[in-house]
Design an enzyme around this catalytic site. Structure first.
Site, short mmCIF file in Angstrom:
data_model
loop_
_atom_site.label_atom_id
_atom_site.label_comp_id
_atom_site.label_asym_id
_atom_site.label_seq_id
_atom_site.Cartn_x
_atom_site.Cartn_y
_atom_site.Cartn_z
CG PHE A 21 -1.91 0.89 1.29
CD1 PHE A 21 -3.11 1.30 0.19
CD2 PHE A 21 -1.67 2.29 1.94
CE1 PHE A 21 -3.83 2.27 0.11
CE2 PHE A 21 -2.43 3.62 1.89
CZ PHE A 21 -3.41 3.48 1.00
CG ASP A 56 5.46 3.59 1.88
OD1 ASP A 56 5.68 4.30 3.08
OD2 ASP A 56 4.53 3.68 1.14
CE LYS A 113 -0.84 5.23 8.10
NZ LYS A 113 -0.62 5.04 6.48
C1 LIG Z 1 -0.89 5.18 5.09
C2 LIG Z 1 0.27 4.94 4.08
C3 LIG Z 1 0.31 5.47 3.14
C4 LIG Z 1 -0.76 6.86 2.60
O1 LIG Z 1 -0.32 7.87 3.42
P1 LIG Z 1 -1.60 8.85 3.23
O2 LIG Z 1 -0.94 9.95 4.35
O3 LIG Z 1 -2.94 8.51 3.73
O4 LIG Z 1 -1.48 9.69 1.74
C5 LIG Z 1 1.45 5.14 2.17
N1 LIG Z 1 2.37 4.18 2.45
C6 LIG Z 1 2.05 3.35 3.39
C7 LIG Z 1 2.79 2.22 3.90
C8 LIG Z 1 0.87 3.70 4.32
O5 LIG Z 1 0.79 2.92 5.56
#
Ligand SMILES: *Cc1c(COP(=O)(O)O)cnc(C)c1O
Length: 396
Positions: free
Chosen positions: A138, A223, A252
């Site tokens: 994700f 990420d 986050k």
């Molecule tokens: C939550 C998340 C995102 C997206 O972050 P947003 O601030 O909602 O755009 C991207 N990568 C990972 C691994 C995430 O957990």
């Protein structure tokens, strides 16, 4: 407004993109939140792994208050000290030499994808633009980041997607090697997959991914939007593996609830960006920067990582005991305070039963319960959560 009115007016005026639980939260302190009726909840969701220091954290409040009355926003046409300070903190405590600030995880990943493409365009040739990402990953909800996300449910209805992405299963080194082509410029992955089910890398997987990147002269993009900022017991999850990425993204928990994202890279890669290539109006504004610096300093100086590791180990052992009692739990997994219980059924019922009993938990996918509490929780908080989970799973 009362609970009923708020729910009705929200559904009337806000787009239907979220399936919300029918409670209205008004206040938070530490690992607790309260709803509009005064009911107390132990918050093991933490705003989806965001409030790592807990709600209403005094140092963050102080930093924001102080900055708010001085200067909130001037854009990146000028220098501001809070941005300088946070950049220095992040560079000093990571592999990276340079930072780009934005406002969310998706934006940070969008910036990473652009930087990888720009670097590749200039240093590898215009035909190398493809990124390999993982199934069940994700990376966000923008067009580029849903394309990077290896899950069809996030892409359905939004085609055509961006060109230049290909997917392999997480933890499958052979598939990864096989997917590398003359077009590949990098590999992008989460060090622990969050939304995809809290999937842990096999021993040495990340080391091997790094080796593959080095052998092929391609970039490693990590990420850490969810795993970063102490969530797994180190400031960044890549530190567990001993490897270093070329590019990393954060968001986050970076400002404990204020909207901020960051994309970090080594000098060699960062050089590909020059004025005009990328920008964000709000990115790096003094208010969120001041909050984020307070977060980083608190994580580093107040035993947050140590607490995350020891409470995480305790929580994991208690979840394993719970598994002995409840056969619906197929697997217990995670690292630090990014933990999960994979069930043999949909999580909905259990999540609702927990909420009724004053515990907020979330899912990762449809069958995995995810626990991402503030990193400041105590063994007592864990005991309370386990008791509620035990009751919620009774007879299931
Ligand atoms: C939550 C998340 C995102 C997206 O972050 P947003 O601030 O909602 O755009 C991207 N990568 C990972 C691994 C995430 O957990």
């Amino acid at each position: 407004m009362n609970e009923k009115e708020i729910v009705a007016l929200t559904d009337e005026n806000i787009m239907n993109t979220y399936k919300r639980f029918p409670i209205v939260l008004t206040r938070g302190l530490g690992a607790k939140v309260w709803d509009v009726n005064g009911k107390e909840y132990l918050d093991f969701a933490a705003g989806i792994a965001v409030c790592n220091l807990g709600h209403s954290q005094p140092k963050v409040i102080e930093a924001v208050k102080e900055q708010l009355v001085k200067l909130t926003h001037v854009s990146n046409l000028y220098y501001t000290e809070p941005q300088t300070q946070l950049a220095k903190l992040l560079v000093d405590h990571s592999f990276a030499d340079k930072v780009f600030f934005c406002n969310s995880g998706a934006e940070a990943n969008e910036a990473a994808i652009k930087l990888a493409r720009k670097y590749a365009h200039e240093n590898m040739g215009p035909d190398k633009f493809e990124l390999i990402t993982m199934k069940d990953s994700f990376h966000g909800r923008t067009m580029a980041t849903i394309t990077a996300t290896g899950q069809e449910k996030f892409q359905f209805g939004f085609t055509p997607l961006l060109e230049g992405f290909t997917y392999v299963p997480f933890n499958d080194l052979r598939a990864l090697e096989a997917a590398i082509s003359a077009k590949t410029c990098g590999i992008m992955l989460e060090p622990i997959q969050g939304e995809g089910g809290v999937n842990i890398p096999d021993e040495n997987y990340l080391v091997s991914v790094r080796e593959i990147c080095d052998r092929h002269g391609i970039l490693l993009i990590i990420d850490e939007v969810q795993t970063g900022m102490g969530r797994t017991g180190k400031l960044f999850a890549y530190e567990h593996s001993g490897i270093k990425p070329d590019i990393m993204t954060l968001a986050k928990a970076l400002a404990n609830g204020l909207p901020v994202g960051a994309m970090l890279a080594t000098d060699r890669i960062a050089k590909a960006f020059v004025p005009g290539n990328h920008a964000s109006t709000f990115g790096g504004n003094p208010l969120t920067m001041a909050a984020a610096s307070a977060v980083v300093e608190t994580i580093l100086n107040e035993g947050i990582l140590e607490n995350c590791r020891s409470i995480g180990d305790y929580f994991l052992s208690q979840l394993r005991e719970l598994q002995q009692k409840h056969p619906i739990i197929q697997e217990v997994k995670g690292k630090g305070l990014m933990l999960a219980a994979k069930l043999d059924m949909e999580t909905g019922d259990i999540v609702n039963e927990c909420m009724k009993r004053g515990l907020l938990v979330i899912s990762a996918g449809s069958k995995t319960l995810r626990f991402v509490p503030p990193l400041i929780i105590t063994t007592h908080d864990v005991d309370c959560a386990i008791k509620v989970l035990d009751e919620a799973m009774e007879g299931k």
